[in-house]
Design a protein around this motif. Sequence first.
Motif, PDB file in Angstrom:
ATOM      1  N   ALA A   1       0.903  -1.152  -0.065  1.00 24.14           N
ATOM      2  CA  ALA A   1      -0.071  -0.116   0.017  1.00 24.14           C
ATOM      3  C   ALA A   1       0.828   1.160  -0.037  1.00 24.14           C
ATOM      4  O   ALA A   1       0.822   1.996   1.081  1.00 24.14           O
ATOM      5  CB  ALA A   1      -0.922  -0.237   1.098  1.00 24.14           C
ATOM      6  N   PRO A   2       1.412   1.458  -1.023  1.00 24.44           N
ATOM      7  CA  PRO A   2       2.427   2.723  -1.090  1.00 24.44           C
ATOM      8  C   PRO A   2       1.910   4.056  -0.878  1.00 24.44           C
ATOM      9  O   PRO A   2       2.398   4.908  -0.317  1.00 24.44           O
ATOM     10  CB  PRO A   2       3.302   2.589  -2.638  1.00 24.44           C
ATOM     11  N   LEU A   3       0.620   4.165  -1.356  1.00 21.79           N
ATOM     12  CA  LEU A   3      -0.172   5.676  -1.223  1.00 21.79           C
ATOM     13  C   LEU A   3      -0.774   5.906   0.003  1.00 21.79           C
ATOM     14  O   LEU A   3      -1.251   7.012   0.406  1.00 21.79           O
ATOM     15  CB  LEU A   3      -1.190   5.512  -2.299  1.00 21.79           C
ATOM     16  N   SER A   4      -0.563   4.802   1.129  1.00 21.85           N
ATOM     17  CA  SER A   4      -1.086   4.946   2.414  1.00 21.85           C
ATOM     18  C   SER A   4      -0.258   5.281   3.398  1.00 21.85           C
ATOM     19  O   SER A   4      -0.331   5.440   4.586  1.00 21.85           O
ATOM     20  CB  SER A   4      -1.790   3.685   2.768  1.00 21.85           C
ATOM     21  N   ILE A   5       1.228   5.357   3.046  1.00 26.44           N
ATOM     22  CA  ILE A   5       2.300   5.596   3.748  1.00 26.44           C
ATOM     23  C   ILE A   5       2.867   7.197   3.277  1.00 26.44           C
ATOM     24  O   ILE A   5       3.198   7.223   2.137  1.00 26.44           O
ATOM     25  CB  ILE A   5       3.477   4.385   4.016  1.00 26.44           C
TER      26      ILE A   5
END
Length: 630
Positions: A514-518
């Motif tokens: 989940a790259p966009l959630s970090i």
Amino acid sequence: MACPVAQEFVVVTARDVSRELPRAKRRAWPAALREAAGGVRVRVIGGRLMALWLDRDSTDLRWEMLGIPYSRLTLPALVQSAKDSSRRVLSRLQEQGRYVPAMYSVRSADRELYDRWQIAYDPNRVADRRATLVPVVSGAGMGKTSLVAHFVANFGGTLPVVFLEARHLTFTDEQTLVRAVITELQGVLAPEHRVQEEAALVRQLGEELRLTVVLDAIDEATALPRTVAQAIEFWLESRLGRSSVLILTSRLDAWRLLGPERWPSVRAHEPRAEADDWRDLRGSRTQVGRTDALPRRFTAAELESAWVRAKRGLPELYILPGHVRGALTHPFTLGAYLKLTASVPRPDLTTQAAIVTAWLEERLEREADTAARLGTPELARALEWTASRLEDRATRWLTLNDFMGAPRFSEQNPPGPAIECLLSSSVLEAHPGDPGLIGFAEEAVFDHVLASVDAKEVAQHAAAAVERLKALSFTRARHRVERLSALPEPALEEFARALNATDPTLAAVAVSAAPLSISPTTRAAIAGAVGTMLTSANRVDAAFAIELLGRMRCHEAEAVLLEWYHASANCLPALRAYGAMAFLRLDSVAGARAIYEYPWLAPGRETRFFVDLFGMFRRASSLPYQRFAD
């Protein structure tokens, strides 16, 4: 006294008087009848002549009244009756979507089933007693029904093959199977006539031909295992059973409950391994004699074949990570994935956790029992309860008493309907040597369910969850970390920072899921921590770091890789090739030079295109890479 104006007496009886009367009365009876007629012509119409008329002129009456096409079975009639019966079952399976001929992909299990059947079928086989039982036993979702359905579709048109579904049989006594087979071939008959027809069937088959009976999903029979086992044993000892081959499918747990050790002498064993070896796509030899399970997971070549049969391109398959392709070798998982991605792309299904989530949702939805008031949420709670109990006790198996407190636990019939349903679905399984011990059938599913439990713990205390993951191997922990990508952003952010402080490699897995959630700051810290492994003296560690950075799918990982690549002109070519593939996964335009310096694309050399590399070019979003693929 005969009627003085009568010219002919016609005596009609449904019985075959020439065969059923005692031998001494067969000749005396017609003479006594003519004497009583007083010289008037007498004609006797018996059962044999009536059967001839029905077969020749009035087949509609027999079909309407008894549901059978012929009166006295002949070999062509036997094949036709079996064909009609099997066609109805195949049509029902196709309507249910359990067997789709256009989508079916032939695999080694088809050859192995044929070989086992041939061993049992061969009339020239010399033995004290020929094998008559071919078990097709494997876990849930492995494609047992479609395997035997394809077998029936191929051979049922020319050989007598009867296809039965256990769920549609009422196992009331030990004669259930014999009665069901004769009913399919000859219609509903009285018990005394059924004995005659069994003898007629055996006589028609003779020594050179055997009837094949396929009994699907014996685990779905609505009867006690003891009753089902008695019916199978009676069939194997009956005259018809000895002249037939019984192919039955079952899930592992139900098969163990039947007690198959009582039938070793009549089971068709596997072919000799040296005569029947297969090669998968990678060239490794697979011997069919290694295990009794049939069918097994797809090999690499079989996965490709099934993928292409589903009208998907191979680049779409090879763009997926290796461990995800490994998960797709399970036939049910592959079917769930193809179904979920049939109409719209699902970029979220690129991790093993996402695949197992989809698989588990489909599995539980299929196993839900409305009549027993067992829905998907309750089955999921039972799974989470079992996983937590196993984790707390640090064991692989639970006893029946350990399930006290489980959802829907029953003291009268432990462990209760919820756990029994999960056992039937092969999500849980009984210990092979002790049916009283229960655990997870697949370690990946166990880790996945534990990750759902972890998600609740992370929301309360991230550091404690990280400590539990730290004790696991990377392979097991990676799956659980991927599953935690569904956490809310604040909790996932805190979890990623805690992971980075303990194990940056697991933190990189969290970013890849989940790259966009970090946040960019946390992603940069994680990429930097993993980047320190790039200059390790251990080449395996460096390659591992490149792989992790390439799957993080963020600019921070791209920046770390670019810095390393420009400073690593003298490193091993293999590591630079790894870097090129990582840039391609990241869709990095800045890394285009590294990609075009990939060893197989170098000027002056023969250019080779591998399907996984081509798939990565095809799936890239950057226009230059797409044009290169075109």
